[in-house]
Design a protein around this motif. Structure first.
Motif, PDB file in Angstrom:
ATOM      1  N   SER A 193      -0.420  -1.150   2.903  1.00  0.00           N
ATOM      2  CA  SER A 193       0.148  -0.220   2.036  1.00  0.00           C
ATOM      3  C   SER A 193       1.283  -0.743   1.384  1.00  0.00           C
ATOM      4  O   SER A 193       1.812  -1.850   1.845  1.00  0.00           O
ATOM      5  CB  SER A 193       0.663   0.812   3.073  1.00  0.00           C
ATOM      6  OG  SER A 193       1.353   1.894   2.464  1.00  0.00           O
ATOM      7  N   LEU A 194       1.890  -0.079   0.418  1.00  0.00           N
ATOM      8  CA  LEU A 194       2.992  -0.650  -0.455  1.00  0.00           C
ATOM      9  C   LEU A 194       3.803   0.648  -0.918  1.00  0.00           C
ATOM     10  O   LEU A 194       3.069   1.516  -1.411  1.00  0.00           O
ATOM     11  CB  LEU A 194       2.395  -1.497  -1.729  1.00  0.00           C
ATOM     12  CG  LEU A 194       3.333  -1.765  -2.866  1.00  0.00           C
ATOM     13  CD1 LEU A 194       4.312  -2.901  -2.297  1.00  0.00           C
ATOM     14  CD2 LEU A 194       2.818  -2.227  -4.198  1.00  0.00           C
ATOM     15  N   VAL A 195       4.894   0.555  -0.793  1.00  0.00           N
ATOM     16  CA  VAL A 195       6.182   1.391  -1.375  1.00  0.00           C
ATOM     17  C   VAL A 195       6.583   0.881  -2.568  1.00  0.00           C
ATOM     18  O   VAL A 195       7.506  -0.143  -2.268  1.00  0.00           O
ATOM     19  CB  VAL A 195       6.968   2.081  -0.345  1.00  0.00           C
ATOM     20  CG1 VAL A 195       8.016   2.972  -1.072  1.00  0.00           C
ATOM     21  CG2 VAL A 195       6.265   2.629   0.934  1.00  0.00           C
ATOM     22  N   GLN A 196       6.361   1.365  -3.700  1.00  0.00           N
ATOM     23  CA  GLN A 196       6.912   0.801  -4.891  1.00  0.00           C
ATOM     24  C   GLN A 196       7.794   1.734  -5.412  1.00  0.00           C
ATOM     25  O   GLN A 196       7.498   2.797  -5.875  1.00  0.00           O
ATOM     26  CB  GLN A 196       5.700   0.733  -6.114  1.00  0.00           C
ATOM     27  CG  GLN A 196       5.878  -0.076  -7.291  1.00  0.00           C
ATOM     28  CD  GLN A 196       6.980  -1.277  -7.343  1.00  0.00           C
ATOM     29  OE1 GLN A 196       6.445  -2.287  -6.732  1.00  0.00           O
ATOM     30  NE2 GLN A 196       7.623  -1.421  -8.277  1.00  0.00           N
ATOM     31  N   PRO A 197       9.106   0.842  -5.902  1.00  0.00           N
ATOM     32  CA  PRO A 197      10.127   1.872  -6.528  1.00  0.00           C
ATOM     33  C   PRO A 197       9.740   2.016  -8.023  1.00  0.00           C
ATOM     34  O   PRO A 197       8.844   1.114  -8.416  1.00  0.00           O
ATOM     35  CB  PRO A 197      11.341   0.920  -6.792  1.00  0.00           C
ATOM     36  CG  PRO A 197      11.051  -0.033  -5.557  1.00  0.00           C
ATOM     37  CD  PRO A 197       9.629  -0.286  -5.347  1.00  0.00           C
ATOM     38  N   VAL A 198       9.680   3.232  -8.449  1.00  0.00           N
ATOM     39  CA  VAL A 198       9.368   3.651  -9.860  1.00  0.00           C
ATOM     40  C   VAL A 198      10.675   4.491 -10.325  1.00  0.00           C
ATOM     41  O   VAL A 198      11.021   5.602  -9.802  1.00  0.00           O
ATOM     42  CB  VAL A 198       8.249   4.755  -9.987  1.00  0.00           C
ATOM     43  CG1 VAL A 198       7.880   5.022 -11.450  1.00  0.00           C
ATOM     44  CG2 VAL A 198       6.847   3.908  -9.404  1.00  0.00           C
TER      45      VAL A 198
END
Length: 341
Positions: A193-198
């Motif tokens: 899993s990855l939480v990517q800032p957008v």
């Protein structure tokens, strides 16, 4: 992570269509299923297609004005040539970021080796709209070899991100963009899993090109060939299903919020500017590329050898004929006819 987690607000399956000399692509963005998402106009997924010797088809000479085209090659080799005298060989993992600006004629063809020996080709082309102030700037190329594209990894090494534009996991892209954009190739191992800032002011989408995963605060499932449009927020969670690796393109950018006049290969702000673009093309403003006739002959030979036709007869000389482009313009169609899955 602080901020608002983005949900998925729409899921669309890309439609297959014929492009260039008759090559099949999956239109992930820019079809009736999912029209443009400002500032992004179109995303095509080419292949993977395995060609026998002398069957590889590409994209013979054609013009652009008013947009950027981003070519990202996963497998194979392509040769780029243009009317400004520039050329480049694209290989697996390479990126070419072309700013068409005021106009250029170019071709994108399989390498001589792929054409003569056969091979597999897979890649993407993204069209990015240019702001009004940049539509008539000189054409510019950023040819970026795979070895220079930054790669970032999660702490557990189960997530790899190729940072084509923008930033991720502490790595910054080497490509310069005219407006704020992120383009990330995110590769997640099974269950990773990855939480990517957008950034909150970005519009964006995810295109799943391999495997399957779950995306956003809505826990929306997505499988290979699907595009998922992002809702509002400041971050996005991407998770691979536990049974297989998942590979996606995460593409987002700040909207231009300008009028769009888009006909064929030209993307401007008004109908009058579109008409001027066609006049300029007809009058030779875009120039020409040596070897155009040979590229068309190679394309026709490959199509005949493979036993496929476009279903229509197109009159061509040394490049796409103006009559053909004019017909496409008037009917608001570019890049062939949609195919059933």
């Amino acid at each position: 992570m602080s901020g608002i987690a983005r949900a998925i607000i729409k899921v669309a399956t890309g439609q297959k269509t014929l492009e260039g000399g008759g090559i099949v692509v999956r239109r992930a963005l820019g079809s009736p299923a999912l029209p443009q998402l400002d500032p992004f106009l179109m995303l095509d997924h080419l292949g993977p297609m395995t060609f026998k010797p002398q069957e590889a088809i590409g994209f013979p000479d054609h013009p652009h004005r008013g947009q950027e085209t981003v070519t990202y090659l996963l497998q194979g080799e392509f040769q780029h040539k243009d009317s400004k005298g520039q050329g480049a060989d694209l290989k697996s993992g390479d990126v070419q970021w072309m700013t068409a600006g005021s106009g250029v004629l170019h071709s994108e063809m399989p390498s001589d080796r792929i054409f003569n020996e056969g091979g597999t080709i897979e890649g993407f082309q993204l069209w990015v709209n240019l702001p009004r102030k940049d539509k008539m700037i000189p054409a510019r190329y950023q040819d970026v070899p795979a070895s220079t594209i930054p790669e970032a990894f999660s702490d557990d090494k189960r997530v790899k991100v190729r940072v084509i534009a923008g930033s991720s996991l502490g790595k910054e892209a080497v490509i310069e963009t005219r407006t704020p954009i992120m383009m990330l190739d995110v590769q997640l191992e099974p269950g990773a899993s990855l939480v990517q800032p957008v950034p909150e002011d970005y519009t964006g989408f995810v295109y799943v090109y391999a495997g399957e995963g779950v995306f956003g605060s809505s826990n929306t499932a997505g499988v290979a060939g699907q595009t998922l449009a992002l809702g509002p927020g400041s971050s996005l969670q991407l998770t691979a299903k536990p049974n297989a690796k998942c590979c996606v393109l995460l593409i987002a950018g700040r909207p231009l919020r300008e009028p769009v006049a888009w006909h064929g290969p030209f993307v401007m702000n008004t109908q009058e500017e579109i008409e001027q673009a066609f006049d300029d093309y007809q009058n030779g403003y875009f120039g020409s590329i040596p070897g155009a006739k040979e590229r068309m002959m190679r394309t026709e030979m490959a199509r005949k050898k493979e036993g496929r036709t476009l279903g229509v007869q197109i009159q061509r000389n040394d490049s796409y004929s103006f009559v053909f482009l004019l017909l496409l313009w008037r009917s608001q169609i570019w890049a062939g006819v949609f195919l059933q899955h």
